[in-house]
Write a protein that holds these residues in place. Structure first.
Motif, PDB file in Angstrom:
ATOM      1  N   ALA A  67       0.839  -1.202   0.000  1.00 26.27           N
ATOM      2  CA  ALA A  67       0.000   0.000   0.000  1.00 26.27           C
ATOM      3  C   ALA A  67       0.876   1.256   0.000  1.00 26.27           C
ATOM      4  N   ASP A  68       1.959   1.222   0.757  1.00 28.63           N
ATOM      5  CA  ASP A  68       2.872   2.362   0.788  1.00 28.63           C
ATOM      6  C   ASP A  68       3.493   2.592  -0.588  1.00 28.63           C
ATOM      7  N   ARG A  69       3.862   1.517  -1.242  1.00 35.09           N
ATOM      8  CA  ARG A  69       4.434   1.631  -2.594  1.00 35.09           C
ATOM      9  C   ARG A  69       3.383   2.151  -3.576  1.00 35.09           C
ATOM     10  N   ARG A  70       2.153   1.643  -3.455  1.00 37.62           N
ATOM     11  CA  ARG A  70       1.074   2.107  -4.327  1.00 37.62           C
ATOM     12  C   ARG A  70       0.813   3.597  -4.130  1.00 37.62           C
ATOM     13  N   MET A  71       0.825   4.057  -2.866  1.00 37.34           N
ATOM     14  CA  MET A  71       0.595   5.481  -2.605  1.00 37.34           C
ATOM     15  C   MET A  71       1.696   6.336  -3.232  1.00 37.34           C
ATOM     16  N   ALA A  72       2.931   5.871  -3.174  1.00 32.79           N
ATOM     17  CA  ALA A  72       4.037   6.621  -3.783  1.00 32.79           C
ATOM     18  C   ALA A  72       3.863   6.699  -5.302  1.00 32.79           C
ATOM     19  N   ILE A  73       3.482   5.586  -5.927  1.00 36.78           N
ATOM     20  CA  ILE A  73       3.276   5.567  -7.378  1.00 36.78           C
ATOM     21  C   ILE A  73       2.116   6.486  -7.760  1.00 36.78           C
ATOM     22  N   ILE A  74       1.025   6.415  -7.001  1.00 38.97           N
ATOM     23  CA  ILE A  74      -0.132   7.264  -7.282  1.00 38.97           C
ATOM     24  C   ILE A  74       0.239   8.734  -7.125  1.00 38.97           C
ATOM     25  N   ASN A  75       0.988   9.055  -6.086  1.00 41.95           N
ATOM     26  CA  ASN A  75       1.396  10.452  -5.894  1.00 41.95           C
ATOM     27  C   ASN A  75       2.234  10.952  -7.069  1.00 41.95           C
ATOM     28  N   ASN A  76       3.117  10.110  -7.577  1.00 43.63           N
ATOM     29  CA  ASN A  76       3.917  10.499  -8.747  1.00 43.63           C
ATOM     30  C   ASN A  76       3.043  10.653  -9.991  1.00 43.63           C
ATOM     31  N   SER A  77       2.043   9.796 -10.127  1.00 46.31           N
ATOM     32  CA  SER A  77       1.117   9.912 -11.249  1.00 46.31           C
ATOM     33  C   SER A  77       0.325  11.218 -11.153  1.00 46.31           C
ATOM     34  N   ILE A  78      -0.112  11.554  -9.947  1.00 48.78           N
ATOM     35  CA  ILE A  78      -0.829  12.814  -9.736  1.00 48.78           C
ATOM     36  C   ILE A  78       0.083  13.996 -10.056  1.00 48.78           C
ATOM     37  N   LEU A  79       1.324  13.920  -9.617  1.00 42.71           N
ATOM     38  CA  LEU A  79       2.279  14.993  -9.901  1.00 42.71           C
ATOM     39  C   LEU A  79       2.428  15.201 -11.414  1.00 42.71           C
ATOM     40  N   ALA A  80       2.581  14.112 -12.154  1.00 40.55           N
ATOM     41  CA  ALA A  80       2.741  14.218 -13.609  1.00 40.55           C
ATOM     42  C   ALA A  80       1.470  14.778 -14.259  1.00 40.55           C
ATOM     43  N   ALA A  81       0.301  14.345 -13.789  1.00 36.92           N
ATOM     44  CA  ALA A  81      -0.955  14.826 -14.374  1.00 36.92           C
ATOM     45  C   ALA A  81      -1.174  16.308 -14.071  1.00 36.92           C
ATOM     46  N   VAL A  82      -0.874  16.729 -12.842  1.00 35.40           N
ATOM     47  CA  VAL A  82      -1.024  18.145 -12.497  1.00 35.40           C
ATOM     48  C   VAL A  82      -0.038  18.989 -13.311  1.00 35.40           C
ATOM     49  N   ALA A  83       1.199  18.506 -13.436  1.00 37.15           N
ATOM     50  CA  ALA A  83       2.187  19.223 -14.259  1.00 37.15           C
ATOM     51  C   ALA A  83       1.700  19.320 -15.700  1.00 37.15           C
ATOM     52  N   CYS A  84       1.081  18.261 -16.203  1.00 33.18           N
ATOM     53  CA  CYS A  84       0.509  18.283 -17.556  1.00 33.18           C
ATOM     54  C   CYS A  84      -0.550  19.378 -17.652  1.00 33.18           C
ATOM     55  N   GLY A  85      -1.433  19.437 -16.668  1.00 33.14           N
ATOM     56  CA  GLY A  85      -2.471  20.467 -16.668  1.00 33.14           C
ATOM     57  C   GLY A  85      -1.887  21.866 -16.644  1.00 33.14           C
ATOM     58  N   ILE A  86      -0.841  22.067 -15.862  1.00 35.72           N
ATOM     59  CA  ILE A  86      -0.193  23.380 -15.795  1.00 35.72           C
ATOM     60  C   ILE A  86       0.417  23.745 -17.150  1.00 35.72           C
ATOM     61  N   VAL A  87       1.076  22.789 -17.780  1.00 31.00           N
ATOM     62  CA  VAL A  87       1.693  23.050 -19.083  1.00 31.00           C
ATOM     63  C   VAL A  87       0.621  23.329 -20.145  1.00 31.00           C
ATOM     64  N   VAL A  88      -0.504  22.634 -20.072  1.00 28.50           N
ATOM     65  CA  VAL A  88      -1.592  22.889 -21.022  1.00 28.50           C
ATOM     66  C   VAL A  88      -2.133  24.312 -20.825  1.00 28.50           C
ATOM     67  N   CYS A  89      -2.283  24.725 -19.575  1.00 32.25           N
ATOM     68  CA  CYS A  89      -2.724  26.106 -19.320  1.00 32.25           C
ATOM     69  C   CYS A  89      -1.709  27.103 -19.872  1.00 32.25           C
TER      70      CYS A  89
END
Length: 159
Positions: A67-89
């Motif tokens: 679960a700890d590993r999954r949370m780390a992977i999900i957090n990195n996925s969220i980081l990449a998606a948010v960065a994508c949204g910022i770049v699109v803006c």
């Protein structure tokens, strides 16, 4: 070209990045939901942890590690998606700045779109990795499958 038609053309050019932004937002919604479920499961396991021992305790500890590993992977996925949204803006802002200020920002806009796509790709790959990890975690233990098979054999008059 009149000012109104130039702005209309810029709005048309910005539609594709806006669709990308909507898709990224939807992806973030799904990923955040997965994170919430992993956090809830972790809290349940943490509550059970002090009351267990032996094989059950080892299973809980192993599931907490996953679960700890999954949370780390999900957090990195969220980081990449948010960065994508910022770049699109930023891309949409570049398109409008190009029209309003008269600068030639086509190359910068192309780079911004490329970076956004790479960030989205990164987020999706991390999402896939997390889903695969979750599937490995929730496989039914083989002992239970073997017991079920023995039950079916007994019901059919087998062994």
């Amino acid at each position: 070209m009149s000012s109104a038609s130039a702005i209309a053309q810029t709005i048309q050019l910005s539609v594709t990045p806006v669709f990308l932004l909507v898709a990224t937002g939807s992806l973030l919604n799904v990923i955040a939901g997965r994170l919430a479920r992993v956090v809830d499961r972790s809290r349940t396991l943490i509550e059970r942890w002090p009351d267990t021992e032996g094989a059950e305790h080892e299973r809980i500890v192993a599931e907490l590690r996953t679960a700890d590993r999954r949370m780390a992977i999900i957090n990195n996925s969220i980081l990449a998606a948010v960065a994508c949204g910022i770049v699109v803006c930023l891309l949409v802002a570049l398109l409008f700045a190009q029209e309003v200020a008269g600068f030639n920002l086509g190359r910068a806009a192309a780079w911004a779109f490329t970076v956004a796509m790479l960030l989205l790709l990164t987020s999706l790959i991390l999402f896939l990795v997390e889903v695969r990890l979750a599937i490995r975690t929730i496989h039914v233990p083989m002992e239970l499958l073997e017991l079920e098979e023995l039950g079916w054999q007994r019901r059919r008059g087998g062994k």
